[in-house]
Design a protein around this motif. Structure first.
Motif, short mmCIF file in Angstrom:
data_model
loop_
_atom_site.label_atom_id
_atom_site.label_comp_id
_atom_site.label_asym_id
_atom_site.label_seq_id
_atom_site.Cartn_x
_atom_site.Cartn_y
_atom_site.Cartn_z
N THR A 299 -18.79 -6.94 10.83
CA THR A 299 -19.90 -7.44 10.18
C THR A 299 -20.31 -6.16 9.36
N ASP A 300 -20.65 -6.41 7.92
CA ASP A 300 -21.51 -5.22 7.27
C ASP A 300 -22.91 -5.20 7.50
N ALA A 301 -23.45 -3.96 7.79
CA ALA A 301 -24.63 -3.73 7.93
C ALA A 301 -25.11 -2.72 7.08
N LEU A 302 -26.35 -2.72 6.31
CA LEU A 302 -26.94 -1.88 5.44
C LEU A 302 -27.20 -0.23 6.35
N ASP A 303 -27.78 -0.53 7.50
CA ASP A 303 -28.11 0.58 8.15
C ASP A 303 -26.89 1.56 8.71
N THR A 304 -25.58 0.98 8.75
CA THR A 304 -24.55 1.89 9.17
C THR A 304 -24.16 2.95 7.74
N VAL A 305 -24.76 2.61 6.61
CA VAL A 305 -24.46 3.43 5.59
C VAL A 305 -25.96 4.39 5.53
N SER A 306 -27.02 3.60 5.63
CA SER A 306 -28.34 4.51 5.08
C SER A 306 -28.99 4.90 6.17
N TRP A 307 -28.54 4.85 7.39
CA TRP A 307 -28.90 6.09 8.51
C TRP A 307 -27.80 6.91 9.05
N THR A 308 -26.41 6.64 8.64
CA THR A 308 -25.41 7.45 8.81
C THR A 308 -25.70 8.73 7.94
N ILE A 309 -25.87 8.73 6.52
CA ILE A 309 -25.63 9.80 5.82
C ILE A 309 -26.94 10.70 6.00
N PRO A 310 -28.27 10.07 6.19
CA PRO A 310 -29.18 11.09 6.36
C PRO A 310 -29.07 11.55 7.88
N ALA A 311 -28.45 11.18 8.80
CA ALA A 311 -28.57 11.61 10.38
C ALA A 311 -27.21 12.64 10.48
N VAL A 312 -26.10 12.10 10.08
CA VAL A 312 -24.79 12.72 10.19
C VAL A 312 -24.67 13.99 8.95
N THR A 313 -25.55 13.70 8.01
CA THR A 313 -25.50 14.65 6.83
C THR A 313 -24.26 14.51 6.01
N PRO A 314 -24.14 14.37 4.61
CA PRO A 314 -22.97 14.11 3.58
C PRO A 314 -22.05 15.18 3.90
N LYS A 315 -22.36 16.34 4.24
CA LYS A 315 -21.61 17.61 4.42
C LYS A 315 -20.70 17.43 5.44
N ARG A 316 -21.29 17.11 6.82
CA ARG A 316 -20.60 16.65 8.01
C ARG A 316 -19.72 15.62 8.05
N LEU A 317 -20.05 14.57 7.10
CA LEU A 317 -19.16 13.16 6.98
C LEU A 317 -17.95 13.71 6.28
N GLU A 318 -17.98 14.49 5.18
CA GLU A 318 -16.95 14.93 4.36
C GLU A 318 -15.84 15.73 5.23
N GLU A 319 -16.54 16.68 6.23
CA GLU A 319 -15.65 17.53 7.24
C GLU A 319 -14.87 16.53 8.00
N LEU A 320 -15.49 15.34 8.40
CA LEU A 320 -14.93 14.51 9.14
C LEU A 320 -14.05 13.38 8.49
N MET A 327 -19.12 5.69 0.42
CA MET A 327 -20.09 4.94 1.31
C MET A 327 -21.44 4.26 0.53
N MET A 328 -21.90 5.17 -0.36
CA MET A 328 -23.02 4.90 -1.07
C MET A 328 -22.78 3.72 -2.15
N GLN A 329 -21.42 3.73 -2.60
CA GLN A 329 -21.14 2.65 -3.69
C GLN A 329 -20.66 1.39 -2.85
N PHE A 330 -20.42 1.44 -1.66
CA PHE A 330 -20.11 0.02 -0.67
C PHE A 330 -21.60 -0.52 -0.60
N ALA A 331 -22.64 0.36 -0.39
CA ALA A 331 -23.97 -0.15 -0.41
C ALA A 331 -24.41 -0.76 -1.44
N GLU A 332 -24.26 -0.10 -2.65
CA GLU A 332 -24.64 -0.84 -4.00
C GLU A 332 -23.94 -2.32 -4.23
N ASP A 333 -22.73 -2.07 -3.94
CA ASP A 333 -21.91 -3.34 -3.99
C ASP A 333 -22.26 -4.57 -3.08
#
Length: 484
Positions: A299-320, A327-333
Motif C-alpha cells: 500500500t502507498d502511504a504519504l508518510d513513507t515519503v514525507s517522514w522518511t526524507i526529513p528523518a533519514v535525511t536526503p544525503k543519507r538516503l542517497e548513500e543508501l 521519492m518526492m516525484q512519487f509523492a506529487e504523482d
C-alpha cells in the motif's frame, strides 16, 4: 478611551512576551506567505491557546478532538449505533500530545510541554501486564490512579510510533532548552524499543522492530510499519547527535544506563537494512507501507515519503542508494489532490492514492499536508546544497503554495484559534470516509459540524515555522544544548 488604550497596551505586552523565534526568522520567512509572516507570532499564541482549551482539567492530557458525533458504526451489525457522548471525545492520542508538546515548544511555552512529559514519563514506567510503554490513547475524563492513566479507545495497545513521537518531542525540548533532565527517559524509551520483537532476515541478521503489543487482532509483534520504524530511526539519529555533541555530564547518563554509541549504531544499521533490503520498492522508487504475516504491504502511504526524507535525511538516503528526488516525484504523482471547502478549491496531500483507498473519493489530509511541507522545505535546502538551484526554488515555491492552501482552509472553516480539522471532508453523523481502504474513519462532528484536530493544528504551526522535528537543523535552529 482609556479602556481601549489599556486593552491595546495589554495585547501588545502579552504578544511581545510570547514572541519567540526558535527557527531563524529569515530562514522561516522564505517558506511562508506574506500574511502568515506578518501574523506569525499571533499564530504561535493562537495555537498554544488552542491546546490550552484542549487540555483536560481532570488529568492534564490534551484532547485530540472535541464535539464529535455520538454515532459509531458497528462492524458486526453493519449499522450505526448512537451513544450518549461523542465517540472520539475525551480521547488523548499520544502522538497528538507529542505534536501539542512541539507546538508549545515552538511558542516558547516550555513549562506546558514539561507537564506533559512528566505525565508520560510516569505513565511509561507503569506496568502493563508483562510490559511497560505508553498506550496509543488515554481517557482525558478519568483521573490517574496509582495504577496509571485509563487507556482510551484503542484499549491496551502499545505501539512503537506514538512512544517514539514523545521521544522526538523530548529530544527537541532537550536540545532547544539545553535542559538534560529527560535524557534518562529518552534512553529508557530507546532501550524499550530495542527489546520489541525485530524482523529477522533469512541470514540471521536483524531488521527493524515490530509495532509492539496489546489488544489483538492482529498480533502486533508480526506487523512492521514503515511509519513507526522511521519514527524510531529519527530518535536514534538525534540521540546519537546529542551523545556526540555534549559534555561529560550528558554522557554520564548513557554510562549509567549502560547504553551507548554501539547500541545506537547497531539499531540504526538494523533499520537501514530493513528499509533498503525489504521495504524499498525499486519499481516505484519509494518505500512500501510495511510488512506483516502476509508479506510486504505494498500500500502507498504519504508518510513513507514525507517522514522518511526529513528523518533519514536526503544525503543519507542517497548513500543508501535511494533517490530522494524520485521519492518526492512519487509523492506529487500519487498524493497531491484538490478538494472543495465552501465551493473553494483547496490543494494538499492525501493519505494514499486511489489504489490505496479503493474508493472514488480523495481528500486533503491537513496533518499530512503539514508534514509534507516539511519534506519540501528539507528538499529545497538539499537541492540548493547540491547545486540544483532551479529544483530548490521549485520545492520552495511548492511549500509556499501548499502552506497558503492550509491558510485558506483555516480561514474558510474558521474554527476556534484558526485550528484545522483532520481532513477537508466534513462527514455527516452517519457518513463514513476512511483514510485507507478499510481503516480509520474520518472523525465525524456532532450534527455534521467541523471538528478541530490537535495533530492538524500543530502541524500547521510546525510547517509555518519551517521546523523539522525529525532532525536537528543546527544551522537554522537555536539549540542551546549545542551552543554551550
Amino acid at each position: 478611551m482609556k479602556k481601549i488604550f489599556f486593552t491595546v497596551l495589554f495585547t501588545l505586552i502579552f504578544s511581545t512576551a510570547y514572541c519567540i523565534d526558535i527557527v531563524d526568522k529569515s530562514y522561516r520567512e522564505q517558506f511562508s506567505t506574506e500574511t502568515l509572516n506578518k501574523d506569525f507570532y499571533r499564530h504561535q499564541m493562537r495555537t498554544a491557546s488552542f491546546y490550552d482549551r484542549q487540555t483536560s482539567s481532570v488529568n492534564g492530557l490534551v484532547e485530540s478532538f472535541r464535539g464529535t458525533s455520538n454515532y459509531s458504526y458497528d462492524l458486526f451489525t453493519r449499522s450505526f449505533i448512537v451513544g450518549s457522548k461523542g465517540v472520539l471525545d475525551a480521547q488523548a492520542f499520544v502522538y497528538d500530545s507529542s505534536i501539542a508538546s512541539l507546538s508549545y515548544i515552538l511558542s516558547g511555552q516550555y513549562k506546558k510541554a514539561e507537564k506533559l512529559f512528566r505525565l508520560f514519563q510516569r505513565e511509561f514506567a507503569a506496568s502493563k501486564g508483562d510490559n511497560i510503554g505508553l498506550c496509543n490513547v488515554y481517557r482525558t475524563d478519568v483521573q490517574r490512579t496509582r495504577w496509571g492513566l485509563k487507556p482510551g479507545i484503542d484499549g491496551n495497545r502499545v505501539h512503537l510510533g506514538p512512544n517514539m513521537w514523545i521521544a522526538i518531542a523530548v529530544l527537541q525540548y532537550t536540545a532547544i532548552t539545553g535542559k538534560t533532565d529527560y535524557i534518562p527517559f529518552l534512553i529508557d524509551m530507546v532501550k524499550w524499543a530495542r527489546e520489541i520483537k525485530h524482523y529477522n532476515f533469512s541470514n540471521g541478521k536483524k531488521g527493524a522492530p515490530s509495532m509492539g503489543y496489546g489488544w489483538q487482532p492482529p498480533d502486533w509483534s508480526t506487523v512492521y510499519s514503515t511509519e513507526n520504524v522511521i519514527d524510531y530511526y529519527a530518535v536514534l539519529r538525534m540521540l546519537k547527535y546529542i551523545y556526540n555533541n555534549s559534555n561529560k555530564d550528558v554522557k554520564s547518563y548513557f554510562e549509567k544506563a549502560k547504553y551507548g554509541l554501539k547500541d545506537i549504531d547497531e539499531e540504526m544499521e538494523n533499520v537501514e537494512r530493513w528499509l533498503t533490503k525489504l521495504i524499498f520498492d525499486k519499481k516505484k522508487k519509494s518505500f512500501n507501507m510495511g510488512y506483516n504475516s502476509n508479506g510486504i504491504d505494498r500500500t502507498d502511504a504519504l508518510d513513507t515519503v514525507s517522514w522518511t526524507i526529513p528523518a533519514v535525511t536526503p544525503k543519507r538516503l542517497e548513500e543508501l542508494g535511494v533517490d530522494p528526488f524520485e521519492m518526492m516525484q512519487f509523492a506529487e504523482d500519487n498524493y497531491l489532490v484538490t478538494d472543495k471547502i465552501e465551493n473553494v478549491e483547496i490543494k494538499g496531500y492525501d493519505f494514499t492514492n486511489q489504489q490505496g483507498r479503493r474508493k472514488d473519493y480523495r481528500m486533503v489530509w491537513f496533518e499530512g499536508t503539514g508534514f509534507h511541507i516539511t519534506a519540501l522545505q528539507t528538499m529545497s535546502q538539499y537541492a540548493l546544497k547540491t547545486g540544483k538551484k532551479e529544483l530548490a526554488q521549485q520545492y520552495k515555491n511548492q511549500a509556499i503554495e501548499i502552506l497558503s492552501n492550509m491558510e485558506k482552509a483555516a480561514d474558510l472553516i474558521n474554527l476556534i484559534d484558526k485550528s484545522l480539522p483532520y481532513t477537508s471532508k466534513r462527514p455527516k453523523d452517519k457518513q463514513i470516509f476512511t483514510t485507507f481502504a478499510n481503516e480509520w474513519e474520518i472523525p465525524r462532528g456532532k450534527n455534521g459540524t467541523w471538528v478541530s484536530s490537535s495533530s492538524s493544528t500543530g502541524w500547521y504551526l510546525i510547517a509555518t515555522s519551517a521546523f523539522n522535528p525529525l532532525d536537528f537543523d543546527v544551522k537554522n535552529v537555536n539549540y542551546k544544548l549545542f551552543n554551550n
